[in-house]
Design a protein around this motif. Structure first.
Motif, PDB file in Angstrom:
ATOM      1  N   GLY A 263      29.145  45.914  43.079  1.00 18.79           N
ATOM      2  CA  GLY A 263      29.714  44.729  42.160  1.00 18.79           C
ATOM      3  C   GLY A 263      31.075  44.080  42.896  1.00 18.79           C
ATOM      4  N   PRO A 264      31.529  43.107  42.343  1.00 19.39           N
ATOM      5  CA  PRO A 264      32.965  42.550  42.977  1.00 19.39           C
ATOM      6  C   PRO A 264      34.148  43.057  42.266  1.00 19.39           C
ATOM      7  N   TYR A 265      35.112  43.071  43.038  1.00 21.85           N
ATOM      8  CA  TYR A 265      36.502  43.364  42.426  1.00 21.85           C
ATOM      9  C   TYR A 265      37.688  42.870  43.491  1.00 21.85           C
ATOM     10  N   TYR A 266      38.556  42.546  42.826  1.00 23.82           N
ATOM     11  CA  TYR A 266      39.975  42.053  43.362  1.00 23.82           C
ATOM     12  C   TYR A 266      40.834  43.183  43.753  1.00 23.82           C
ATOM     13  N   THR A 267      41.294  42.872  44.877  1.00 22.57           N
ATOM     14  CA  THR A 267      41.890  44.027  45.490  1.00 22.57           C
ATOM     15  C   THR A 267      43.460  43.957  45.068  1.00 22.57           C
ATOM     16  N   ARG A 268      44.446  44.852  45.347  1.00 27.60           N
ATOM     17  CA  ARG A 268      45.801  44.469  44.973  1.00 27.60           C
ATOM     18  C   ARG A 268      46.533  43.380  45.472  1.00 27.60           C
ATOM     19  N   ASP A 269      46.036  42.799  46.410  1.00 25.77           N
ATOM     20  CA  ASP A 269      46.427  41.395  46.793  1.00 25.77           C
ATOM     21  C   ASP A 269      45.590  40.308  46.457  1.00 25.77           C
ATOM     22  N   ASN A 270      44.923  40.430  45.599  1.00 28.53           N
ATOM     23  CA  ASN A 270      43.955  39.532  44.603  1.00 28.53           C
ATOM     24  C   ASN A 270      42.986  38.857  45.811  1.00 28.53           C
ATOM     25  N   ASP A 271      42.827  39.731  46.632  1.00 29.03           N
ATOM     26  CA  ASP A 271      41.636  39.274  47.918  1.00 29.03           C
ATOM     27  C   ASP A 271      40.298  39.994  47.096  1.00 29.03           C
ATOM     28  N   LEU A 272      39.181  39.093  47.423  1.00 28.38           N
ATOM     29  CA  LEU A 272      37.961  39.231  46.955  1.00 28.38           C
ATOM     30  C   LEU A 272      37.069  40.433  47.771  1.00 28.38           C
ATOM     31  N   SER A 273      36.484  41.332  47.349  1.00 29.65           N
ATOM     32  CA  SER A 273      35.754  42.485  47.970  1.00 29.65           C
ATOM     33  C   SER A 273      34.752  42.693  47.038  1.00 29.65           C
ATOM     34  N   LEU A 274      33.783  43.724  47.629  1.00 31.56           N
ATOM     35  CA  LEU A 274      32.632  44.283  46.962  1.00 31.56           C
ATOM     36  C   LEU A 274      32.637  45.702  46.995  1.00 31.56           C
TER      37      LEU A 274
END
Length: 281
Positions: A263-274
């Motif tokens: 699933g997706p999530y946003y990192t501490r810098d609000n970048d998109l990752s899986l």
């Protein structure tokens, strides 16, 4: 023996965001009698010049007992977290705490992209209750506007700023080792996904069944192999830290590496990752 003086009451600052990306700070300071500054200090940085990590703005009288400073979008604020202080006539910088914050214009903001970059500043309260400004400066920028979740993958719709989408644009997924954010094991490889593009808007779908367990960062190639690689992020709203606020369900799928939960999530810098985590068979 003279008792110690009681600690000074914290200085509160109201913050208002404007549609251009600027901020206005109103500081309650009834006893100030001289020149005053609002000071923003960037946290730990690799910059050589420490002066480049301090921005000072004049605080001018705005009403009885209130001082105002403006941080227009035209003033450069490099990417990072900037702690806010006020230096009044006593000459001692004092940490500011948030007052009333109005960021409604940020949630409705759509930059033109004509400047070649996107500048975002979002004030927020730290865990200690102090005022800090989170700043992003992306050139160019790929904004993740909408995430659509399906049982077998993720569809991302977004918009680019400061660059053009051309035929041959694609998205890139880059595996990385665990950095403590998501608990992934990391995997080797890069995956490419075809992008549907129309003017400044794009869409693509990531199937989970081809991903190894680990953390995968999402990037956009607006011009395919011929142009820049742009990190996908969600910046254009009023949420400074999306990771604890925007959460998404995980899908369970079978892959050549075994069953996984992805699933997706946003990192501490609000970048998109899986995040792709292995499951017991």
């Amino acid at each position: 023996m003279t008792p110690p003086a009681p600690p000074a009451a914290p200085l509160r600052a109201d913050c208002i965001g404007d549609s251009a990306g600027g901020l206005t700070f109103d500081v309650a300071a009834r006893r100030n009698t001289g020149a005053a500054l609002l000071i923003l200090r960037r946290r730990v940085t690799d910059a050589v010049d420490a002066a480049a990590d301090t921005v000072s703005l004049p605080l001018a009288p705005a009403a009885e007992g209130r001082l105002r400073a403006a941080l227009p979008s035209s003033v450069s604020l490099p990417e990072g977290r900037w702690d806010a202080y006020a230096r009044l006539s006593d000459g001692r910088p004092r940490r500011l705490v948030p007052g009333v914050t109005d960021l409604r214009s940020l949630a409705e903001r759509t930059p033109s992209g004509l400047l070649g970059h996107v500048a975002v500043r979002i004030p927020y309260a730290t865990r200690q209750g102090n005022l800090t400004v989170r700043s992003w400066l992306r050139a160019p920028h790929a904004e993740a506007v909408e995430l659509r979740l399906a049982s077998g993958g993720l569809t991302v719709r977004g918009r680019v700023y400061g660059t053009q989408l051309v035929p041959g644009a694609d998205a890139e997924l880059r595996a990385r080792p665990d950095d403590g954010e998501g608990g992934g094991r990391g995997g080797a490889g890069v995956r490419r996904v075809e992008v549907a593009a129309e003017r400044t808007e794009f869409a693509f779908t990531v199937p989970y069944d081809g991903l190894a367990p680990g953390l995968w960062d999402l990037w956009l190639r607006p011009a395919g192999d011929a142009g820049p690689v742009v990190r996908l992020a969600r910046l254009l709203d009023d949420v400074a830290d999306k990771n604890p606020v925007l959460t998404f369900p995980r899908a369970r799928v079978r892959t050549p590496h075994g069953p996984v939960e992805a699933g997706p999530y946003y990192t501490r810098d609000n970048d998109l990752s899986l995040a792709v985590a292995p499951l017991e068979a």
